[in-house]
Design an enzyme around this catalytic site. Structure first.
Site, PDB file in Angstrom:
ATOM      1  N   SER A 115       0.834  -1.173   0.061  1.00  0.00           N
ATOM      2  CA  SER A 115       0.054  -0.003  -0.053  1.00  0.00           C
ATOM      3  C   SER A 115       0.845   1.293   0.063  1.00  0.00           C
ATOM      4  O   SER A 115       0.451   2.260  -0.337  1.00  0.00           O
ATOM      5  CB  SER A 115      -1.101  -0.022   1.180  1.00  0.00           C
ATOM      6  OG  SER A 115      -1.929  -1.086   1.339  1.00  0.00           O
ATOM      7  N   HIS A 136      -0.001  -2.401  -6.557  1.00  0.00           N
ATOM      8  CA  HIS A 136      -0.979  -2.087  -5.439  1.00  0.00           C
ATOM      9  C   HIS A 136      -2.374  -2.260  -5.867  1.00  0.00           C
ATOM     10  O   HIS A 136      -3.220  -1.360  -6.476  1.00  0.00           O
ATOM     11  CB  HIS A 136      -0.866  -0.534  -4.944  1.00  0.00           C
ATOM     12  CG  HIS A 136      -1.708  -0.134  -3.925  1.00  0.00           C
ATOM     13  ND1 HIS A 136      -2.013   0.786  -3.584  1.00  0.00           N
ATOM     14  CD2 HIS A 136      -2.129  -0.974  -2.778  1.00  0.00           C
ATOM     15  CE1 HIS A 136      -2.992   0.922  -2.495  1.00  0.00           C
ATOM     16  NE2 HIS A 136      -2.838  -0.262  -2.135  1.00  0.00           N
ATOM     17  N   GLU A 148      -2.481   0.218  -8.920  1.00  0.00           N
ATOM     18  CA  GLU A 148      -1.099   1.093  -9.007  1.00  0.00           C
ATOM     19  C   GLU A 148      -0.127   0.331  -9.294  1.00  0.00           C
ATOM     20  O   GLU A 148       0.466  -0.542  -8.668  1.00  0.00           O
ATOM     21  CB  GLU A 148      -1.173   2.107  -7.962  1.00  0.00           C
ATOM     22  CG  GLU A 148      -2.309   3.025  -7.782  1.00  0.00           C
ATOM     23  CD  GLU A 148      -2.029   3.622  -6.346  1.00  0.00           C
ATOM     24  OE1 GLU A 148      -2.130   4.970  -6.499  1.00  0.00           O
ATOM     25  OE2 GLU A 148      -1.735   3.027  -5.601  1.00  0.00           O
ATOM     26  N   ASN A 187      -3.473   5.990  -1.661  1.00  0.00           N
ATOM     27  CA  ASN A 187      -3.251   6.145  -0.288  1.00  0.00           C
ATOM     28  C   ASN A 187      -3.121   7.670   0.210  1.00  0.00           C
ATOM     29  O   ASN A 187      -3.569   8.135   1.546  1.00  0.00           O
ATOM     30  CB  ASN A 187      -2.502   5.237   0.463  1.00  0.00           C
ATOM     31  CG  ASN A 187      -3.224   3.900   0.519  1.00  0.00           C
ATOM     32  OD1 ASN A 187      -4.259   3.968   0.999  1.00  0.00           O
ATOM     33  ND2 ASN A 187      -2.257   3.023   0.819  1.00  0.00           N
TER      34      ASN A 187
END
Length: 310
Positions: A115, A136, A148, A187
């Site tokens: 993450s 990700h 990602e 994130n």
């Protein structure tokens, strides 16, 4: 152009690893799911079967037959792509990749599902930095379309092309993060939003339920169709700038977790998994919400994907 990937290994049979394995198996790849922890593979098989029953019931037997379950890392040797999905501990991940680097052929591609850990720091564990990327996924990994793909400083263009193609073939919408920064894109934005939401709760501006209601039924429903930068264009960048002049100084900008967040952790109020967080969760509610949200997210993703581009 290299041929499409056919053989995949996933390291870690938790929620993320199981979802990734189910995703690629459902798209026709042969997958080996690897986890040495006792009982982990049996739980994964049960969870994969349950999730497939919700999302694609008719294809469950075929998909399940494409997944092999093994305890040792040696089982990854025949894979063209190895995706690591173990807990977010840097040294644990580095140790796994060091071992994989000595076990797998030189052409095998490596990806870490993290993450926000440094892709460069993880790539330092292998000799094939050019064939190493971050990948990700978002929970549930077999439902949320976006992934990602994060380069390290030495990732080759060929590796990027092959990984992005494998994800598109699996029905995903990969984006390339060109620089290895903490939290990548999603994130960073998610934590900025959560920091403000927690601050509003902490300062008694509104209840947790009402804060979530505002986000879901104003920002959330719009964000499904329009990203924040496109929305600024539609609203007018001059308007945004004018609001930013007076609003930014009042926004939450602390650089450490809030007192409320730290207290929740000290009290063991970890959220759905502990039964208490910002909300109260019993086991029945937790399972129902997870099941219903997965099905609803799959329907929403399918509807959005079927819409003509705007």
């Amino acid at each position: 152009m290299a041929s499409p990937l056919q053989h995949l290994a996933v390291i870690g049979a938790g929620a993320m690893g199981s979802g990734i394995a189910a995703l690629f198996a459902a798209r026709g790849l042969d997958v080996v799911l690897i986890d040495p922890i006792e009982g982990a593979l049996e739980r994964a098989a049960h969870n994969i079967d349950r999730q497939l029953q919700v999302l694609s019931a008719g294809a469950v037997p075929t998909t399940m037959r494409r997944i092999r379950y093994e305890a040792g890392l040696e089982a990854a040797c025949g894979a063209e792509l190895v995706i690591e999905a173990v807990p977010e501990k840097l040294e644990l991940k580095r140790d796994i990749f060091t071992r994989l680097d000595s076990l797998c052929p030189a052409h095998t591609l490596f990806a870490t599902n993290t993450s926000g850990l440094s892709i460069n720091a993880l790539a330092d564990a292998v000799t094939r930095r050019d064939r190493f990327v971050g990948m990700h996924f978002f929970t549930p990994a077999d439902v949320i379309p976006l992934v990602e793909v994060v380069r390290n400083d030495d990732t080759s263009e060929d590796t990027v092309v092959r990984v992005m193609a494998a994800l598109r073939d699996a029905g995903k919408r990969p984006v390339l993060v060109r620089r290895d920064i903490p939290g990548f894109i999603a994130n960073r934005i998610q934590h900025a939003l959560a920091r403000e939401a927690i601050s509003l709760l902490e300062h008694g501006v509104a209840s947790a339920e009402d804060i979530d209601e505002v986000v879901k039924w104003s920002l959330g429903i719009r964000l499904a169709l329009t990203g924040p930068l496109e929305q600024r264009d539609m609203n007018g960048i001059d308007v945004h700038c004018a609001i930013a002049e007076y609003l930014y100084p009042d926004l939450e900008n602390r650089t450490t977790p809030s007192d409320l967040l730290r207290q929740k952790v000290r009290d063991g109020h970890f959220g759905a998994k502990s039964g208490q967080g910002f909300y109260t969760w019993d086991a029945e509610r937790r399972d129902r919400v997870l099941r219903d949200k997965s099905a609803a997210l799959a329907e929403l993703a399918a509807w959005l994907g079927a819409r003509p581009p705007v």
